[in-house]
Design an enzyme around this catalytic site. Structure first.
Site, mmCIF file in Angstrom:
data_model
loop_
_atom_site.group_PDB
_atom_site.id
_atom_site.type_symbol
_atom_site.label_atom_id
_atom_site.label_comp_id
_atom_site.label_asym_id
_atom_site.label_seq_id
_atom_site.Cartn_x
_atom_site.Cartn_y
_atom_site.Cartn_z
ATOM 1 N N TYR A 108 0.839 -1.250 0.008
ATOM 2 C CA TYR A 108 0.078 -0.056 0.012
ATOM 3 C C TYR A 108 0.890 1.245 -0.076
ATOM 4 O O TYR A 108 1.649 1.624 0.837
ATOM 5 C CB TYR A 108 -0.874 -0.037 1.258
ATOM 6 C CG TYR A 108 -1.943 -0.885 1.394
ATOM 7 C CD1 TYR A 108 -2.283 -1.705 0.038
ATOM 8 C CD2 TYR A 108 -2.783 -1.333 2.231
ATOM 9 C CE1 TYR A 108 -3.266 -2.763 0.326
ATOM 10 C CE2 TYR A 108 -3.411 -2.521 2.665
ATOM 11 C CZ TYR A 108 -3.741 -3.136 1.524
ATOM 12 O OH TYR A 108 -4.642 -4.049 1.531
ATOM 13 N N LEU A 154 -18.372 -2.687 0.574
ATOM 14 C CA LEU A 154 -18.956 -1.739 -0.064
ATOM 15 C C LEU A 154 -18.880 -2.062 -1.846
ATOM 16 O O LEU A 154 -19.394 -1.084 -2.626
ATOM 17 C CB LEU A 154 -18.821 -0.385 0.127
ATOM 18 C CG LEU A 154 -19.126 0.091 1.758
ATOM 19 C CD1 LEU A 154 -19.042 1.341 1.965
ATOM 20 C CD2 LEU A 154 -20.680 -0.376 2.200
ATOM 21 N N ARG A 213 -14.665 7.196 -7.277
ATOM 22 C CA ARG A 213 -13.658 6.363 -7.784
ATOM 23 C C ARG A 213 -14.257 6.162 -9.299
ATOM 24 O O ARG A 213 -13.219 5.959 -9.905
ATOM 25 C CB ARG A 213 -13.744 5.107 -7.048
ATOM 26 C CG ARG A 213 -13.117 5.126 -5.522
ATOM 27 C CD ARG A 213 -13.175 3.670 -5.063
ATOM 28 N NE ARG A 213 -12.177 2.776 -5.783
ATOM 29 C CZ ARG A 213 -11.626 1.845 -4.959
ATOM 30 N NH1 ARG A 213 -12.096 1.346 -3.875
ATOM 31 N NH2 ARG A 213 -10.737 1.166 -5.665
ATOM 32 N N GLY A 239 -12.319 0.832 4.339
ATOM 33 C CA GLY A 239 -11.780 1.963 4.315
ATOM 34 C C GLY A 239 -12.596 3.363 4.590
ATOM 35 O O GLY A 239 -13.729 3.057 4.598
#
Length: 325
Positions: A55, A210, A230, A285
């Protein structure tokens, strides 16, 4: 906040965990927001903070280590993962003993801790014998660098079964946890992985609750994509593939159900996952504190049985096989 054991182990984690894959560290303001989110999570009972060496190319580990340093280590459950490239060298990737041993030391340094509570094989490595990987992970437990180890995506039931045979035959430390994707739109683990984990007492810490943002309810059929979402980034093909009229119709019906239950779509989507007793936690997140504040309400939210049946009817769910080994 409610807590659950990770499988048959004695380790207890918060039903809602904070994931780091969305952590934006592109500027001072973004980093301040990320710190506020971590602090808010801790203050509201979140004890599990999930990360990975890949990450932000190690930046997420360094950031998380710096922020969590202010809290008592014994109160925290910190995880990271190994597999993806961490350099340009031929051995800077995969699940070989060499890369695992190199990566754990780097992750411990980045996270400013002497040990990880959980350490995951981020993906499956076709080029390394499973025996080598499992021995290396078990040895890290012997060394005290890792307390519990597990695997993530691409480890299907067949591979977990094989791992269990190797662990039994070689008297290795147990495989404690699996971290797969799981949400209303991607239920492949219900086919066999959940049953396999139940049989062996392996915990499930699921991510992407989600469905890349689809289950937030912010995407609506016939309307422009929300600014900054996104789906507005052309490189994010995964969410764009999910934005079909059929899926958007389902989410619209689910959103209406959530309202009738006195909640909203994200809370219902995560609470739906937590209705399964085999699930140890949902890893979510957050790009802003208000998102996290909302997500936290999923812990302890009970969806009535008749509503659970209605959700399946809306999703028109049929069991299917997804090849993951």
């Amino acid at each position: 906040m409610k807590y659950r054991n990770v499988g048959k182990s004695g380790l207890k984690i918060s039903e809602i965990a904070l994931g780091s894959w969305m952590t934006d560290l592109s500027g001072t303001a973004q980093e301040e927001t990320a710190k506020e989110i971590v602090d808010l999570a801790y203050e509201n009972g979140v004890n599990f903070f999930d990360c990975a060496d890949a990450y932000s190319a190690g930046g997420a580990e360094k950031f998380l280590g710096k922020v969590l340093k202010q809290y008592p280590r014994r109160e925290l459950v910190i995880s990271s993962k190994v597999f993806y490239p961490t350099g340009n060298g031929i051995n800077d990737r995969g699940l070989s003993r060499k890369h695992i041993f190199d990566s754990i030391d780097r992750s411990l340094t980045n996270l400013q801790t002497e040990y990880l509570d959980m350490y995951f094989c981020h993906r499956y490595d076709e080029s390394t014998p499973m025996e080598e990987t499992l021995r290396a992970m078990s040895d890290l437990v012997d060394q005290g660098k890792v307390l519990y180890y597990g695997v993530s995506e691409e480890w299907g039931s067949a591979r977990i079964e094989k791992a269990e045979r190797i662990i039994r035959e070689e008297h290795l430390h147990p495989l404690t946890v699996v971290q797969p994707q799981y949400n209303m739109m991607d239920r492949y683990i219900e086919n066999s992985i959940i049953a396999t984990c139940r049989d062996y007492g392996i915990g499930l810490t699921t991510f992407s609750p989600l469905s890349q943002g689809l289950l937030t309810g912010k995407y609506k059929k016939g309307q422009p994509l929300p600014k900054g979402s996104r789906a507005t980034h052309q490189a994010d093909h995964q969410i764009n593939k999910m934005l079909t009229d059929e899926n958007l119709d389902k989410v619209a019906k689910l959103s209406k159900m959530a309202e009738e239950l006195g909640t909203n779509m994200p809370i219902m989507a995560m609470a739906w996952i937590l209705q399964r007793p085999e699930i140890s936690c949902v890893i979510a997140g957050a790009s802003k504190p208000s998102q996290l504040q909302n997500n936290l309400k999923a812990s302890g939210f009970v969806i009535p049985k008749d509503a659970m049946k209605e959700i399946d009817q809306i999703l028109d769910f049929h069991r299917f096989e997804r090849h993951v080994g």
